[in-house]
Design an enzyme around this catalytic site. Sequence first.
Site, PDB file in Angstrom:
ATOM      1  N   ALA A  82    -100.693  22.610  48.021  1.00  0.00           N
ATOM      2  CA  ALA A  82    -101.108  22.538  49.426  1.00  0.00           C
ATOM      3  C   ALA A  82    -100.051  21.827  50.248  1.00  0.00           C
ATOM      4  O   ALA A  82     -99.654  20.706  49.935  1.00  0.00           O
ATOM      5  CB  ALA A  82    -102.444  21.811  49.534  1.00  0.00           C
ATOM      6  N   THR A 125     -89.662  20.794  46.375  1.00  0.00           N
ATOM      7  CA  THR A 125     -88.685  21.797  46.786  1.00  0.00           C
ATOM      8  C   THR A 125     -87.258  21.273  46.644  1.00  0.00           C
ATOM      9  O   THR A 125     -87.028  20.055  46.762  1.00  0.00           O
ATOM     10  CB  THR A 125     -88.958  22.188  48.260  1.00  0.00           C
ATOM     11  OG1 THR A 125     -87.834  22.868  48.777  1.00  0.00           O
ATOM     12  CG2 THR A 125     -89.194  20.966  49.147  1.00  0.00           C
ATOM     13  N   ASP A 126     -86.309  22.185  46.464  1.00  0.00           N
ATOM     14  CA  ASP A 126     -84.901  21.767  46.429  1.00  0.00           C
ATOM     15  C   ASP A 126     -84.442  21.231  47.785  1.00  0.00           C
ATOM     16  O   ASP A 126     -83.400  20.581  47.886  1.00  0.00           O
ATOM     17  CB  ASP A 126     -83.989  22.925  45.966  1.00  0.00           C
ATOM     18  CG  ASP A 126     -84.059  24.168  46.844  1.00  0.00           C
ATOM     19  OD1 ASP A 126     -84.853  24.189  47.811  1.00  0.00           O
ATOM     20  OD2 ASP A 126     -83.306  25.132  46.566  1.00  0.00           O
ATOM     21  N   GLU A 127     -85.236  21.512  48.838  1.00  0.00           N
ATOM     22  CA  GLU A 127     -84.837  21.050  50.170  1.00  0.00           C
ATOM     23  C   GLU A 127     -84.832  19.522  50.287  1.00  0.00           C
ATOM     24  O   GLU A 127     -84.250  18.987  51.225  1.00  0.00           O
ATOM     25  CB  GLU A 127     -85.751  21.642  51.243  1.00  0.00           C
ATOM     26  CG  GLU A 127     -85.600  23.143  51.366  1.00  0.00           C
ATOM     27  CD  GLU A 127     -86.003  23.676  52.729  1.00  0.00           C
ATOM     28  OE1 GLU A 127     -85.834  22.961  53.729  1.00  0.00           O
ATOM     29  OE2 GLU A 127     -86.502  24.806  52.775  1.00  0.00           O
ATOM     30  N   TYR A 153     -89.898  19.034  57.635  1.00  0.00           N
ATOM     31  CA  TYR A 153     -90.606  19.579  56.462  1.00  0.00           C
ATOM     32  C   TYR A 153     -90.064  18.944  55.184  1.00  0.00           C
ATOM     33  O   TYR A 153     -90.818  18.391  54.372  1.00  0.00           O
ATOM     34  CB  TYR A 153     -90.443  21.114  56.400  1.00  0.00           C
ATOM     35  CG  TYR A 153     -90.684  21.689  55.017  1.00  0.00           C
ATOM     36  CD1 TYR A 153     -91.968  21.708  54.460  1.00  0.00           C
ATOM     37  CD2 TYR A 153     -89.624  22.201  54.241  1.00  0.00           C
ATOM     38  CE1 TYR A 153     -92.185  22.224  53.180  1.00  0.00           C
ATOM     39  CE2 TYR A 153     -89.842  22.715  52.964  1.00  0.00           C
ATOM     40  CZ  TYR A 153     -91.123  22.718  52.442  1.00  0.00           C
ATOM     41  OH  TYR A 153     -91.333  23.216  51.168  1.00  0.00           O
ATOM     42  N   LYS A 157     -91.763  16.330  52.325  1.00  0.00           N
ATOM     43  CA  LYS A 157     -91.828  16.656  50.890  1.00  0.00           C
ATOM     44  C   LYS A 157     -91.149  15.551  50.068  1.00  0.00           C
ATOM     45  O   LYS A 157     -91.624  15.171  48.994  1.00  0.00           O
ATOM     46  CB  LYS A 157     -91.173  18.012  50.610  1.00  0.00           C
ATOM     47  CG  LYS A 157     -91.873  19.215  51.209  1.00  0.00           C
ATOM     48  CD  LYS A 157     -93.282  19.460  50.684  1.00  0.00           C
ATOM     49  CE  LYS A 157     -93.294  19.937  49.259  1.00  0.00           C
ATOM     50  NZ  LYS A 157     -94.689  20.257  48.815  1.00  0.00           N
TER      51      LYS A 157
HETATM   52  N1  LIG Z   1     -92.065  29.178  49.369  1.00  0.00           N
HETATM   53  C1  LIG Z   1     -91.000  28.637  48.823  1.00  0.00           C
HETATM   54  O1  LIG Z   1     -89.929  29.243  48.770  1.00  0.00           O
HETATM   55  C2  LIG Z   1     -91.084  27.245  48.218  1.00  0.00           C
HETATM   56  C3  LIG Z   1     -89.977  26.758  47.510  1.00  0.00           C
HETATM   57  C4  LIG Z   1     -90.065  25.502  46.896  1.00  0.00           C
HETATM   58  C5  LIG Z   1     -91.231  24.770  47.014  1.00  0.00           C
HETATM   59  N2  LIG Z   1     -92.274  25.252  47.733  1.00  0.00           N
HETATM   60  C6  LIG Z   1     -93.495  24.428  47.790  1.00  0.00           C
HETATM   61  O2  LIG Z   1     -94.512  25.171  47.136  1.00  0.00           O
HETATM   62  C7  LIG Z   1     -95.785  24.891  47.727  1.00  0.00           C
HETATM   63  C8  LIG Z   1     -96.461  26.185  48.124  1.00  0.00           C
HETATM   64  O3  LIG Z   1     -95.599  26.880  49.036  1.00  0.00           O
HETATM   65  P1  LIG Z   1     -96.023  28.296  49.638  1.00  0.00           P
HETATM   66  O4  LIG Z   1     -94.795  28.971  50.060  1.00  0.00           O
HETATM   67  O5  LIG Z   1     -96.970  28.957  48.717  1.00  0.00           O
HETATM   68  O6  LIG Z   1     -96.820  27.819  50.933  1.00  0.00           O
HETATM   69  P2  LIG Z   1     -97.840  28.593  51.859  1.00  0.00           P
HETATM   70  O7  LIG Z   1     -97.582  28.096  53.233  1.00  0.00           O
HETATM   71  O8  LIG Z   1     -97.803  30.056  51.599  1.00  0.00           O
HETATM   72  O9  LIG Z   1     -99.265  28.086  51.354  1.00  0.00           O
HETATM   73  C9  LIG Z   1     -99.714  26.773  51.546  1.00  0.00           C
HETATM   74  C10 LIG Z   1    -101.200  26.747  51.250  1.00  0.00           C
HETATM   75  O10 LIG Z   1    -101.642  25.396  51.404  1.00  0.00           O
HETATM   76  C11 LIG Z   1    -102.863  25.412  52.138  1.00  0.00           C
HETATM   77  N3  LIG Z   1    -102.978  24.152  52.873  1.00  0.00           N
HETATM   78  C12 LIG Z   1    -102.162  23.701  53.866  1.00  0.00           C
HETATM   79  N4  LIG Z   1    -102.607  22.523  54.324  1.00  0.00           N
HETATM   80  C13 LIG Z   1    -103.703  22.218  53.587  1.00  0.00           C
HETATM   81  C14 LIG Z   1    -104.604  21.108  53.594  1.00  0.00           C
HETATM   82  N5  LIG Z   1    -104.452  20.107  54.457  1.00  0.00           N
HETATM   83  N6  LIG Z   1    -105.629  21.124  52.715  1.00  0.00           N
HETATM   84  C15 LIG Z   1    -105.801  22.158  51.848  1.00  0.00           C
HETATM   85  N7  LIG Z   1    -104.998  23.229  51.822  1.00  0.00           N
HETATM   86  C16 LIG Z   1    -103.958  23.248  52.677  1.00  0.00           C
HETATM   87  C17 LIG Z   1    -102.739  26.608  53.066  1.00  0.00           C
HETATM   88  O11 LIG Z   1    -104.004  27.030  53.555  1.00  0.00           O
HETATM   89  C18 LIG Z   1    -102.054  27.619  52.176  1.00  0.00           C
HETATM   90  O12 LIG Z   1    -102.985  28.351  51.448  1.00  0.00           O
HETATM   91  C19 LIG Z   1     -95.513  23.969  48.898  1.00  0.00           C
HETATM   92  O13 LIG Z   1     -95.796  22.661  48.511  1.00  0.00           O
HETATM   93  C20 LIG Z   1     -94.030  24.143  49.176  1.00  0.00           C
HETATM   94  O14 LIG Z   1     -93.470  22.966  49.701  1.00  0.00           O
HETATM   95  C21 LIG Z   1     -92.231  26.470  48.339  1.00  0.00           C
END
Ligand SMILES: NC(=O)c1ccc[n+]([C@@H]2O[C@H](COP(=O)([O-])OP(=O)(O)OC[C@H]3O[C@@H](n4cnc5c(N)ncnc54)[C@H](O)[C@@H]3O)[C@@H](O)[C@H]2O)c1
Length: 328
Positions: A82, A125-127, A153, A157
Amino acid sequence: MNILVTGGAGFIGSNFILHIMKKNPDYKVVCLDCLTYAADINSLSQVINNPAFKFIKADIRDKAAVEKIFSEYKPDSVINFAAETHVDRSITDSSVFVDTNIKGVQILLEACRRYSTKRFHQISTDEVYGGVDSKSTDIVFNEKSPLNPSNPYAATKAAADLLTLSFSKTYGLPVIISRCCNNYGPRQHSEKLIPLVISNAVQNKKIPVYGTGENIRNWIYVKDHCEALEMIINKGKTGEIYNIGSRNELKNTDTVKSVLDILQKPYSLIEYTKDRPSHDEKYPLDFSKTENEIGFTPATSFATGIRKTVEWYLNNKDFSKNKKYRTD
Ligand SMILES: NC(=O)c1ccc[n+]([C@@H]2O[C@H](COP(=O)([O-])OP(=O)(O)OC[C@H]3O[C@@H](n4cnc5c(N)ncnc54)[C@H](O)[C@@H]3O)[C@@H](O)[C@H]2O)c1
């Protein structure tokens, strides 16, 4: 195993739930998600009626709601996807990023502490490492590299990672952090680069690309990320951080062109736009620890993954419907 997956209606979380439940039919999975604009409950349609799965609409910022879920389901493990995830949105307004990505994580950590949860896995994340010059070849980020985030962001993280580690050191909470590069694949919100390109290209709409399109990203197929997470859950050591990478480094322009090639659309659809402030040029990630200690190597080449991804969006046009695009 009884797992609580937070943010499981989003892109990676939903792919993870489908992956883990298919491979481990004996697992019980509870998904907590407050369904922000980024979520799509239909992403979980394959498991929603499975008796081993339970969806609960709740917010990780809501201490009482989180407490109730822990008290009722007593998860062995919590895996936290999340988050607010869109960098552009964090530049416009960082408030909800601080609330969800830091305060929400603190509420989850406290609940894990109170209920003696056996594992808290923070998806990072790598960010958090910040970027380097795209021409640089001598800097590579491993798990001991300093955190140097470039946008709100990434800063939230990084803060969550530090808070997670502090709970390990202060209270002995069994935590793991994994830091992955850019994911692509089915079920990603269409404000993100690859789904945006597919959606706009199909409609012959212009495709906005920041700056000169020279920024480099490392792309991992989401299924490979899920595989890595499963392996880390099974083999990872408490208190450790694991980078998850791929060897698919591409300039943004080339990523866009690869989609246009598959769709047989002209490169003239690309429209270079004003660059994002503090736009990281590249994140050179060393994931040898995860390869050597966990035994994970990404299986999907970019050529294969991007073709599967385009096919998925073409076969699931309803997924992108009614979603807001960056070009709106
Ligand atoms: N997408 C990428 O390329 C990537 C890369 C590295 C890390 N990440 C990390 O992976 C995780 C998931 O990323 P994603 O791309 O699937 O994100 P996304 O934005 O598609 O999904 C995030 C989900 O979290 C839920 N959410 C947000 N705030 C919330 C809250 N307060 N309570 C409950 N639920 C909540 C949203 O409803 C959504 O379903 C994140 O933590 C992100 O930082 C993503």
